[in-house]
Motif scaffolding. Structure first.
Motif, mmCIF file in Angstrom:
data_model
loop_
_atom_site.group_PDB
_atom_site.id
_atom_site.type_symbol
_atom_site.label_atom_id
_atom_site.label_comp_id
_atom_site.label_asym_id
_atom_site.label_seq_id
_atom_site.Cartn_x
_atom_site.Cartn_y
_atom_site.Cartn_z
ATOM 1 N N ALA A 136 0.860 -1.180 0.000
ATOM 2 C CA ALA A 136 0.000 0.000 0.000
ATOM 3 C C ALA A 136 0.899 1.233 0.000
ATOM 4 C CB ALA A 136 -0.912 0.003 1.226
ATOM 5 N N PRO A 137 0.581 2.242 -0.811
ATOM 6 C CA PRO A 137 1.437 3.425 -0.889
ATOM 7 C C PRO A 137 1.236 4.361 0.291
ATOM 8 C CG PRO A 137 -0.449 3.708 -2.308
ATOM 9 C CD PRO A 137 -0.553 2.317 -1.748
ATOM 10 N N THR A 138 2.258 5.147 0.599
ATOM 11 C CA THR A 138 2.138 6.207 1.605
ATOM 12 C C THR A 138 1.988 7.573 0.959
ATOM 13 O OG1 THR A 138 4.553 6.412 1.730
ATOM 14 C CG2 THR A 138 3.482 4.910 3.294
ATOM 15 N N ASP A 139 1.961 7.611 -0.380
ATOM 16 C CA ASP A 139 1.707 8.847 -1.116
ATOM 17 C C ASP A 139 0.488 8.656 -2.018
ATOM 18 O OD1 ASP A 139 3.057 6.965 -2.577
ATOM 19 O OD2 ASP A 139 4.411 8.361 -3.562
ATOM 20 N N ASN A 140 -0.170 9.741 -2.377
ATOM 21 C CA ASN A 140 -1.364 9.659 -3.217
ATOM 22 C C ASN A 140 -1.045 9.734 -4.699
ATOM 23 O OD1 ASN A 140 -3.182 9.543 -0.991
ATOM 24 N ND2 ASN A 140 -3.001 11.776 -0.741
ATOM 25 N N VAL A 141 -0.009 10.482 -5.044
ATOM 26 C CA VAL A 141 0.358 10.697 -6.436
ATOM 27 C C VAL A 141 1.839 10.381 -6.597
ATOM 28 C CG1 VAL A 141 0.537 12.359 -8.322
ATOM 29 C CG2 VAL A 141 -1.395 12.477 -6.735
ATOM 30 N N ARG A 142 2.191 9.648 -7.649
ATOM 31 C CA ARG A 142 3.576 9.298 -7.920
ATOM 32 C C ARG A 142 3.860 9.596 -9.396
ATOM 33 N NH1 ARG A 142 4.971 3.635 -5.551
ATOM 34 N NH2 ARG A 142 4.343 4.793 -3.687
ATOM 35 N N GLY A 143 4.729 10.567 -9.643
ATOM 36 C CA GLY A 143 5.000 10.944 -11.015
ATOM 37 C C GLY A 143 3.774 11.451 -11.742
ATOM 38 N N GLN A 144 2.920 12.229 -11.059
ATOM 39 C CA GLN A 144 1.705 12.825 -11.604
ATOM 40 C C GLN A 144 0.645 11.785 -11.951
ATOM 41 O OE1 GLN A 144 2.981 15.289 -14.891
ATOM 42 N NE2 GLN A 144 3.994 16.772 -13.555
ATOM 43 N N VAL A 145 0.742 10.597 -11.367
ATOM 44 C CA VAL A 145 -0.247 9.538 -11.574
ATOM 45 C C VAL A 145 -0.747 9.086 -10.208
ATOM 46 C CG1 VAL A 145 -0.683 7.238 -12.521
ATOM 47 C CG2 VAL A 145 0.904 8.787 -13.679
ATOM 48 N N ASN A 146 -2.069 8.944 -10.053
ATOM 49 C CA ASN A 146 -2.624 8.417 -8.816
ATOM 50 C C ASN A 146 -2.084 7.006 -8.578
ATOM 51 O OD1 ASN A 146 -4.210 10.712 -8.396
ATOM 52 N ND2 ASN A 146 -5.925 9.877 -9.571
ATOM 53 N N VAL A 147 -1.616 6.747 -7.375
ATOM 54 C CA VAL A 147 -1.001 5.459 -7.085
ATOM 55 C C VAL A 147 -1.907 4.647 -6.172
ATOM 56 C CG1 VAL A 147 0.349 6.517 -5.212
ATOM 57 C CG2 VAL A 147 1.033 4.313 -6.131
ATOM 58 N N GLY A 148 -2.123 3.376 -6.526
ATOM 59 C CA GLY A 148 -2.964 2.481 -5.747
ATOM 60 C C GLY A 148 -2.166 1.364 -5.109
ATOM 61 N N ASN A 149 -2.900 0.400 -4.544
ATOM 62 C CA ASN A 149 -2.257 -0.772 -3.960
ATOM 63 C C ASN A 149 -1.615 -1.623 -5.056
ATOM 64 O OD1 ASN A 149 -3.229 0.043 -1.444
ATOM 65 N ND2 ASN A 149 -5.125 -1.117 -1.694
ATOM 66 N N ALA A 150 -0.750 -2.534 -4.656
ATOM 67 C CA ALA A 150 -0.019 -3.334 -5.644
ATOM 68 C C ALA A 150 0.164 -4.754 -5.139
ATOM 69 C CB ALA A 150 1.337 -2.706 -5.951
ATOM 70 N N ILE A 151 0.409 -5.653 -6.083
ATOM 71 C CA ILE A 151 0.803 -7.025 -5.767
ATOM 72 C C ILE A 151 2.135 -7.291 -6.449
ATOM 73 C CG2 ILE A 151 -1.520 -7.917 -5.404
ATOM 74 C CD1 ILE A 151 -1.444 -9.037 -8.235
ATOM 75 N N HIS A 152 2.912 -8.177 -5.844
ATOM 76 C CA HIS A 152 4.246 -8.488 -6.362
ATOM 77 C C HIS A 152 4.482 -9.978 -6.241
ATOM 78 C CE1 HIS A 152 8.685 -9.056 -5.381
ATOM 79 N NE2 HIS A 152 8.681 -8.732 -6.658
ATOM 80 N N ALA A 153 5.018 -10.587 -7.288
ATOM 81 C CA ALA A 153 5.378 -12.004 -7.266
ATOM 82 C C ALA A 153 6.727 -12.175 -7.937
ATOM 83 C CB ALA A 153 4.324 -12.847 -7.975
ATOM 84 N N ALA A 154 7.525 -13.113 -7.417
ATOM 85 C CA ALA A 154 8.862 -13.338 -7.971
ATOM 86 C C ALA A 154 9.300 -14.756 -7.667
ATOM 87 C CB ALA A 154 9.868 -12.340 -7.401
ATOM 88 N N ILE A 155 10.311 -15.195 -8.390
ATOM 89 C CA ILE A 155 10.904 -16.509 -8.142
ATOM 90 C C ILE A 155 12.399 -16.395 -8.382
ATOM 91 C CG2 ILE A 155 10.579 -17.338 -10.510
ATOM 92 C CD1 ILE A 155 9.917 -20.101 -9.260
ATOM 93 N N SER A 156 13.174 -17.084 -7.569
ATOM 94 C CA SER A 156 14.631 -17.060 -7.728
ATOM 95 C C SER A 156 15.185 -18.453 -7.471
ATOM 96 C CB SER A 156 15.262 -16.056 -6.758
ATOM 97 O OG SER A 156 14.970 -16.399 -5.416
ATOM 98 N N THR A 157 16.318 -18.712 -8.056
ATOM 99 C CA THR A 157 17.003 -19.988 -7.866
ATOM 100 C C THR A 157 18.493 -19.732 -7.853
ATOM 101 O OG1 THR A 157 17.118 -22.295 -8.632
ATOM 102 C CG2 THR A 157 17.211 -20.574 -10.319
ATOM 103 N N GLY A 158 19.242 -20.589 -7.167
ATOM 104 C CA GLY A 158 20.668 -20.315 -7.115
ATOM 105 C C GLY A 158 21.471 -21.375 -6.401
ATOM 106 N N TYR A 159 22.756 -21.109 -6.349
ATOM 107 C CA TYR A 159 23.757 -22.002 -5.774
ATOM 108 C C TYR A 159 24.514 -21.250 -4.687
ATOM 109 C CZ TYR A 159 28.388 -24.189 -5.422
ATOM 110 O OH TYR A 159 29.551 -24.748 -4.960
ATOM 111 N N ALA A 160 24.790 -21.932 -3.585
ATOM 112 C CA ALA A 160 25.573 -21.336 -2.509
ATOM 113 C C ALA A 160 26.547 -22.376 -1.966
ATOM 114 C CB ALA A 160 24.669 -20.834 -1.389
ATOM 115 N N SER A 161 27.769 -21.926 -1.703
ATOM 116 C CA SER A 161 28.777 -22.764 -1.052
ATOM 117 C C SER A 161 29.492 -21.906 -0.023
ATOM 118 C CB SER A 161 29.767 -23.318 -2.083
ATOM 119 O OG SER A 161 30.587 -22.281 -2.595
ATOM 120 N N ARG A 162 30.580 -22.413 0.516
ATOM 121 C CA ARG A 162 31.340 -21.613 1.476
ATOM 122 C C ARG A 162 32.149 -20.522 0.792
ATOM 123 N NH1 ARG A 162 32.296 -23.295 6.559
ATOM 124 N NH2 ARG A 162 34.469 -22.580 6.470
#
Length: 285
Positions: A136-162
């Motif tokens: 949810a935004p804490t501002d009403n307008v962002r870059g002269q555009v009314n800003v609303g709530n948003a959803i975000h989805a992502a996926i990541s994969t990787g390798y880790a060692s010492r």
């Protein structure tokens, strides 16, 4: 100029004060900007404060963000992040900025689910993590555009060692309409390579440092104003690259880094970036 210097000094003082107080802590054992896979242990708590700055051709933003993370299980983690805006941008580039903390004034809650993990050697593993969040935004307008709530989805994969680390991933942010206007969506991808020098292989109380080279590719779409797209359906393209560093000492951690754009193929009216800088202070319970 005097006002700008005063603001910078105040910004640094705020970060140092939070560091000294011991009441704030940080993000994880991974990179600053790119998507990653590690999740907290069951019952683990991660408290984080970050100082973030984004510079464009004409403006500079300053923000503090606070992140609380809790390990529901060893593979499921919940996060809540909130901002304190010190100086906003009048024309804001649309970006995530960080896998766990947006680079704008959004309040965000998210779930991380590590759905695959294969430990095939001493200190070595492949794993994959899915992320879903609402904001949810804490501002009403962002870059002269009314800003609303948003959803975000992502996926990541990787390798880790010492010694070596590598993650690749991609995500998508979608803003809902507000008063017949909508910020454009944001598909993006990230890639990170990390290295832990042999000199830092010792156990606590020896300090532990990791070095990362991070990259982000972002493809923001057009805004919708009065029911119409602000510009054509062609997307902007932005690629940023930069180093980050993670230092650990017991339960404490500090990470810092910067990114600069190497590609900015933008649609008319889009704002060009100059840099992103972030500093994270952390403590794991």
């Amino acid at each position: 100029m005097i006002c700008r210097i005063f603001l910078n000094i105040r910004y640094v003082k705020l970060i140092l004060l939070l560091a000294i107080s011991g009441s704030v802590m940080a993000q994880g054992h991974g990179p600053l900007y790119g998507l990653q896979t590690p999740t907290l242990a069951k019952g683990g708590v991660d408290l984080n404060v970050a100082g973030m700055s984004l510079g464009t051709e004409t403006e500079t933003s300053y923000m503090l963000r606070y992140l609380f993370s809790y390990g529901i299980t060893e593979d499921l983690q919940v996060n809540l992040t909130t901002p304190t805006m010190i100086e906003r941008l009048g024309e804001t580039p649309r970006t995530r900025g960080n896998s766990n903390m947006p680079a704008n004034g959004d309040i965000e809650a998210s779930l991380w689910y590590r759905f695959f993990s294969n430990a095939f050697g001493v200190g070595k593993r492949f794993e994959s993590t899915a992320i879903v969040g609402v904001s949810a935004p804490t501002d009403n307008v962002r870059g002269q555009v009314n800003v609303g709530n948003a959803i975000h989805a992502a996926i990541s994969t990787g390798y880790a060692s010492r010694t070596w680390y590598a993650w690749i991933g991609g995500g998508y942010q979608y803003y809902f309409e507000r008063d017949d206007e909508r910020l454009g969506d944001l598909p993006y991808a990230s890639a990170v390579v990390g290295y832990r020098p042999n000199i830092f292989m010792g156990d606590y109380p020896k300090p532990d440092w990791r070095i990362f080279i991070e990259s982000l590719a972002e493809f923001p779409g057009g805004n919708k104003i009065d029911g119409q797209l602000d510009f054509s359906d062609t997307r902007s393209t932005k690629v940023l690259v930069g180093p980050s560093f993670l230092g650990l000492y017991g339960a404490w951690g500090i990470s810092f880094g910067a990114m600069v754009p190497v590609v900015q193929d933008l649609t008319p009216g889009s704002v060009k970036e100059r840099y992103r800088i972030a500093v994270n202070l952390s403590y794991w319970l």
